[in-house]
Design a protein around this motif. Structure first.
Motif, PDB file in Angstrom:
ATOM      1  N   GLY A 130      12.422  43.663  26.928  1.00 56.73           N
ATOM      2  CA  GLY A 130      13.513  44.608  26.800  1.00 56.73           C
ATOM      3  C   GLY A 130      13.072  46.032  27.091  1.00 56.73           C
ATOM      4  O   GLY A 130      11.918  46.298  27.434  1.00 56.73           O
ATOM      5  N   TRP A 131      13.999  46.960  26.904  1.00 61.88           N
ATOM      6  CA  TRP A 131      13.698  48.350  27.245  1.00 61.88           C
ATOM      7  C   TRP A 131      12.661  48.948  26.314  1.00 61.88           C
ATOM      8  O   TRP A 131      11.878  49.807  26.719  1.00 61.88           O
ATOM      9  CB  TRP A 131      14.985  49.175  27.246  1.00 61.88           C
ATOM     10  CG  TRP A 131      15.614  49.363  25.881  1.00 61.88           C
ATOM     11  CD1 TRP A 131      16.563  48.587  25.302  1.00 61.88           C
ATOM     12  CD2 TRP A 131      15.322  50.414  24.962  1.00 61.88           C
ATOM     13  NE1 TRP A 131      16.894  49.068  24.067  1.00 61.88           N
ATOM     14  CE2 TRP A 131      16.158  50.199  23.827  1.00 61.88           C
ATOM     15  CE3 TRP A 131      14.465  51.519  24.956  1.00 61.88           C
ATOM     16  CZ2 TRP A 131      16.136  51.033  22.717  1.00 61.88           C
ATOM     17  CZ3 TRP A 131      14.442  52.363  23.855  1.00 61.88           C
ATOM     18  CH2 TRP A 131      15.272  52.121  22.754  1.00 61.88           C
ATOM     19  N   ARG A 132      12.621  48.509  25.060  1.00 62.93           N
ATOM     20  CA  ARG A 132      11.614  49.020  24.133  1.00 62.93           C
ATOM     21  C   ARG A 132      10.205  48.626  24.597  1.00 62.93           C
ATOM     22  O   ARG A 132       9.273  49.434  24.533  1.00 62.93           O
ATOM     23  CB  ARG A 132      11.864  48.494  22.723  1.00 62.93           C
ATOM     24  CG  ARG A 132      13.120  49.039  22.063  1.00 62.93           C
ATOM     25  CD  ARG A 132      13.252  48.514  20.638  1.00 62.93           C
ATOM     26  NE  ARG A 132      14.446  49.015  19.988  1.00 62.93           N
ATOM     27  CZ  ARG A 132      15.646  48.451  20.072  1.00 62.93           C
ATOM     28  NH1 ARG A 132      15.780  47.342  20.793  1.00 62.93           N
ATOM     29  NH2 ARG A 132      16.692  48.977  19.469  1.00 62.93           N
ATOM     30  N   LEU A 134       9.352  47.947  27.689  1.00 63.19           N
ATOM     31  CA  LEU A 134       9.067  48.706  28.902  1.00 63.19           C
ATOM     32  C   LEU A 134       8.626  50.130  28.563  1.00 63.19           C
ATOM     33  O   LEU A 134       7.716  50.682  29.201  1.00 63.19           O
ATOM     34  CB  LEU A 134      10.298  48.736  29.805  1.00 63.19           C
ATOM     35  CG  LEU A 134      10.693  47.403  30.454  1.00 63.19           C
ATOM     36  CD1 LEU A 134      12.001  47.557  31.222  1.00 63.19           C
ATOM     37  CD2 LEU A 134       9.580  46.916  31.390  1.00 63.19           C
ATOM     38  N   LEU A 135       9.259  50.726  27.545  1.00 62.53           N
ATOM     39  CA  LEU A 135       8.873  52.066  27.115  1.00 62.53           C
ATOM     40  C   LEU A 135       7.451  52.067  26.557  1.00 62.53           C
ATOM     41  O   LEU A 135       6.653  52.966  26.845  1.00 62.53           O
ATOM     42  CB  LEU A 135       9.858  52.577  26.061  1.00 62.53           C
ATOM     43  CG  LEU A 135       9.616  53.998  25.539  1.00 62.53           C
ATOM     44  CD1 LEU A 135       9.726  55.006  26.687  1.00 62.53           C
ATOM     45  CD2 LEU A 135      10.638  54.342  24.442  1.00 62.53           C
TER      46      LEU A 135
END
Length: 296
Positions: A130-132, A134-135
């Protein structure tokens, strides 16, 4: 669950985590001893070859004393043999990186593999990111850039290349293992992968002809220590994965670069600038965050 059962389960969960913690500490000892072995005159190819022979003999004895519950299918066996070729790249690349770079830099550069594995898994559909995550991955790469960027001119380009190639081979190994050998006996997979990797080292050593053994008692002690601690770590990872699962085991293994960095400064006299230390701290923290958000 009763209060009594809960009180027993909680301490047991933490005690089971000690297997992974010990494995990380043991791998850190391996990292430091490698530098001692190289300082005594060994080179990466000789060390990989001699260690491979010792470990193959160990696994022969172990599998005879404790046969696997299930044998590999023909397909699993061929995949494991192919993984062995990848493992030869991983091991030699990591050893050569440690030989050419400060230990802390080599291990941290190699530890991009959990990030690359997660990202590659998302692309191939083996995993979800998810985006977390990826961050967290972006933060980890930023930390690696901070650690390398300020003093990259002082680092051996070949050493950095070897660390990153080792990481890429490790990614391919993990993805293949997860996709094709998830239900196979890990010890037997290791055995099938150790045989071709050791054979590759023996052939390469015969062609290159640069056999180099330790030139001191300390060097031999370091080599034997590397063989013992790396094998112990592998066994403990198997136990930890069975007890607390692959996710928590991978999370605990992030202790390795942290412990290796501290030990290399304390025992080998390696140094880090403030910027490099900040980059290393950011990378390790981001590795933990990346695996935690993936584990949800």
């Amino acid at each position: 669950m009763s209060s009594t059962a809960l009180s027993v389960a909680i301490p047991r969960r933490y005690s089971d985590s000690l297997y992974g913690i010990t494995a990380a500490a043991s791998f850190s000892i391996t990292d430091i001893l490698l530098k001692v072995a190289f300082a005594s005159g060994m080179n990466a190819l000789s060390l990989a070859t001699l260690r491979g022979v010792v470990v193959v003999i160990f696994f022969i004895a172990w599998l005879r004393l404790s046969p696997p519950m299930r044998r590999h299918t023909a397909r699993e066996r061929w995949i494991a043999l192919g993984i062995g070729l990848l493992f030869s790249v991983t091991m030699f690349g990591l050893l050569e990186a440690v030989a050419l770079l400060p230990v802390s830099i080599a291990i941290l550069a190699y530890f991009v593999y959990p990030l690359l594995t997660g990202l590659a898994g998302a692309v191939t559909g083996v995993d979800r990111v998810g985006w977390r995550a990826l961050l967290a991955a972006a933060s980890a790469f930023l930390g690696l850039g901070m650690m390398l960027g300020f003093h990259v001119q002082d680092l051996a380009p070949l050493g950095l290349a070897c660390a990153f190639i080792a990481a890429l081979a490790r990614v391919a190994t993990l993805l293949l293992t997860r996709a094709c050998l998830n239900q196979a006996d890990a010890r037997l997979t290791t055995w099938y992968s150790m045989v071709p990797s050791t054979a590759v080292y023996l052939i390469a050593l015969g062609l290159v002809g640069t056999w180099a053994i330790p030139g001191s008692v300390a060097g031999w002690g370091a080599f034997l220590g590397v063989t013992a601690t790396s094998t112990l770590s592998t066994l403990l990872i198997y136990i930890s994965t069975a007890r607390i699962g692959p996710f928590r085991t991978a999370l605990v293994m992030n202790l390795e670069p942290l412990l290796t960095t501290m030990a290399s400064i304390a025992l080998l006299g390696e140094t880090m600038t403030l910027a490099q230390g900040a980059g290393a701290s950011l990378m390790i923290a981001s590795l933990v965050a990346f695996q935690m958000v993936r584990g949800r």
